[in-house]
Write a protein that holds these residues in place. Structure first.
Motif, mmCIF file in Angstrom:
data_model
loop_
_atom_site.group_PDB
_atom_site.id
_atom_site.type_symbol
_atom_site.label_atom_id
_atom_site.label_comp_id
_atom_site.label_asym_id
_atom_site.label_seq_id
_atom_site.Cartn_x
_atom_site.Cartn_y
_atom_site.Cartn_z
ATOM 1 N N TYR A 5 0.842 -1.195 0.000
ATOM 2 C CA TYR A 5 0.000 0.000 0.000
ATOM 3 C C TYR A 5 0.877 1.245 0.000
ATOM 4 N N LEU A 6 0.609 2.137 -0.928
ATOM 5 C CA LEU A 6 1.259 3.447 -0.973
ATOM 6 C C LEU A 6 0.220 4.468 -0.535
ATOM 7 N N PHE A 7 0.577 5.300 0.431
ATOM 8 C CA PHE A 7 -0.349 6.326 0.906
ATOM 9 C C PHE A 7 0.220 7.711 0.641
ATOM 10 N N ASP A 8 -0.655 8.603 0.191
ATOM 11 C CA ASP A 8 -0.312 10.013 0.136
ATOM 12 C C ASP A 8 -0.159 10.488 1.582
ATOM 13 N N TRP A 9 0.509 11.629 1.757
ATOM 14 C CA TRP A 9 0.765 12.142 3.109
ATOM 15 C C TRP A 9 -0.288 13.165 3.527
ATOM 16 N N GLY A 10 -0.237 14.356 2.933
ATOM 17 C CA GLY A 10 -1.106 15.457 3.350
ATOM 18 C C GLY A 10 -2.570 15.217 3.033
ATOM 19 N N ASP A 11 -3.391 15.285 4.062
ATOM 20 C CA ASP A 11 -4.843 15.105 3.992
ATOM 21 C C ASP A 11 -5.265 13.689 3.634
ATOM 22 N N THR A 12 -4.309 12.757 3.602
ATOM 23 C CA THR A 12 -4.650 11.342 3.459
ATOM 24 C C THR A 12 -4.308 10.629 4.770
ATOM 25 N N LEU A 13 -3.060 10.795 5.263
ATOM 26 C CA LEU A 13 -2.686 10.211 6.559
ATOM 27 C C LEU A 13 -2.525 11.255 7.661
ATOM 28 N N MET A 14 -2.085 12.459 7.274
ATOM 29 C CA MET A 14 -1.944 13.532 8.260
ATOM 30 C C MET A 14 -2.642 14.789 7.761
ATOM 31 N N VAL A 15 -3.230 15.533 8.687
ATOM 32 C CA VAL A 15 -3.963 16.741 8.336
ATOM 33 C C VAL A 15 -2.989 17.805 7.825
ATOM 34 N N ASP A 26 8.163 20.169 11.583
ATOM 35 C CA ASP A 26 8.467 21.308 12.455
ATOM 36 C C ASP A 26 7.231 22.116 12.833
ATOM 37 N N TRP A 27 6.073 21.748 12.322
ATOM 38 C CA TRP A 27 4.853 22.489 12.618
ATOM 39 C C TRP A 27 4.550 22.452 14.113
ATOM 40 N N GLU A 28 3.927 23.506 14.586
ATOM 41 C CA GLU A 28 3.547 23.584 15.996
ATOM 42 C C GLU A 28 2.533 22.492 16.326
ATOM 43 N N LYS A 29 1.572 22.302 15.434
ATOM 44 C CA LYS A 29 0.567 21.252 15.662
ATOM 45 C C LYS A 29 0.564 20.293 14.487
ATOM 46 N N VAL A 30 0.550 18.996 14.791
ATOM 47 C CA VAL A 30 0.414 17.957 13.764
ATOM 48 C C VAL A 30 -0.666 16.988 14.242
ATOM 49 N N ARG A 31 -1.400 16.425 13.280
ATOM 50 C CA ARG A 31 -2.473 15.509 13.655
ATOM 51 C C ARG A 31 -2.668 14.462 12.565
ATOM 52 N N ALA A 32 -2.871 13.233 12.988
ATOM 53 C CA ALA A 32 -3.201 12.171 12.040
ATOM 54 C C ALA A 32 -4.643 12.358 11.589
ATOM 55 N N VAL A 33 -4.931 11.961 10.377
ATOM 56 C CA VAL A 33 -6.298 11.979 9.861
ATOM 57 C C VAL A 33 -7.105 10.953 10.652
ATOM 58 N N ASP A 34 -8.383 11.237 10.893
ATOM 59 C CA ASP A 34 -9.247 10.304 11.624
ATOM 60 C C ASP A 34 -9.201 8.921 10.984
ATOM 61 N N GLY A 35 -8.976 7.910 11.803
ATOM 62 C CA GLY A 35 -8.961 6.529 11.329
ATOM 63 C C GLY A 35 -7.616 6.063 10.808
ATOM 64 N N ALA A 36 -6.641 6.971 10.693
ATOM 65 C CA ALA A 36 -5.339 6.595 10.110
ATOM 66 C C ALA A 36 -4.643 5.511 10.937
ATOM 67 N N LYS A 37 -4.611 5.678 12.247
ATOM 68 C CA LYS A 37 -3.886 4.714 13.079
ATOM 69 C C LYS A 37 -4.536 3.330 13.009
#
Length: 157
Positions: A5-15, A26-37
């Motif tokens: 499985y190849l996953f895109d990064w932005g807005d696919t696995l992380m917001v 380096d962003w102040e806030k990082v978040r996984a997309v809902d359901g990613a984990k």
């Protein structure tokens, strides 16, 4: 081992927060997309997981660091980006390089992404099957070429 499985990064696995700039690690806030984990934890039991991103300013190590911050790096075998492939994601050549590097037939790969022109079309042109993550519910005609899902956990249902 099952498919790769190849996953895109932005807005696919992380917001991808529009108000943040520079490298995501380096962003102040990082978040996984809902359901990613949950999705990656489930798929990684029987499949190899890689990230295929168009991020031009991040190295492989930067990308891994961002995924470590949200607890997803454990499930990911590796990261493909412009820095280590020498080419951006919007073309079939990007996916051809991944096929060569992994030495896995395209028919054994699935690309999951949120952008038709950067993720889905070039993957299909390289012979890789694709899943479009359409979280915005964009209205399109049904497609025989690729699967369409509205959230990541649909991959494991």
């Amino acid at each position: 081992m099952g498919k790769v499985y190849l996953f895109d990064w932005g807005d696919t696995l992380m917001v991808d927060f529009p108000d943040q700039s520079g490298k995501m690690c380096d962003w102040e806030k990082v978040r996984a997309v809902d359901g990613a984990k949950d999705t990656l934890a489930h798929l990684s039991k029987t499949h190899q997981i890689y990230v295929a991103t168009n991020a031009a300013d991040s190295t492989e190590a930067d990308i891994k660091r961002a995924f470590e911050r949200v607890g997803l790096s454990f499930y990911i075998h590796g990261y493909f980006c412009k820095a280590n492939l020498g080419i951006g994601k919007g073309s079939p050549a990007f996916f051809q390089k991944i096929i060569e590097k992994l030495n896995v037939p395209a028919s054994e790969m699935v690309m999951v992404g949120d952008t038709i022109d950067k993720d889905i079309d070039p993957a299909l042109q390289a012979g890789i099957s694709a899943v479009w993550l359409n979280t915005l519910g964009v209205n399109t005609s049904p497609h025989d070429d690729y699967r369409q899902i509205s959230n990541l956990t649909s991959l494991i249902e």
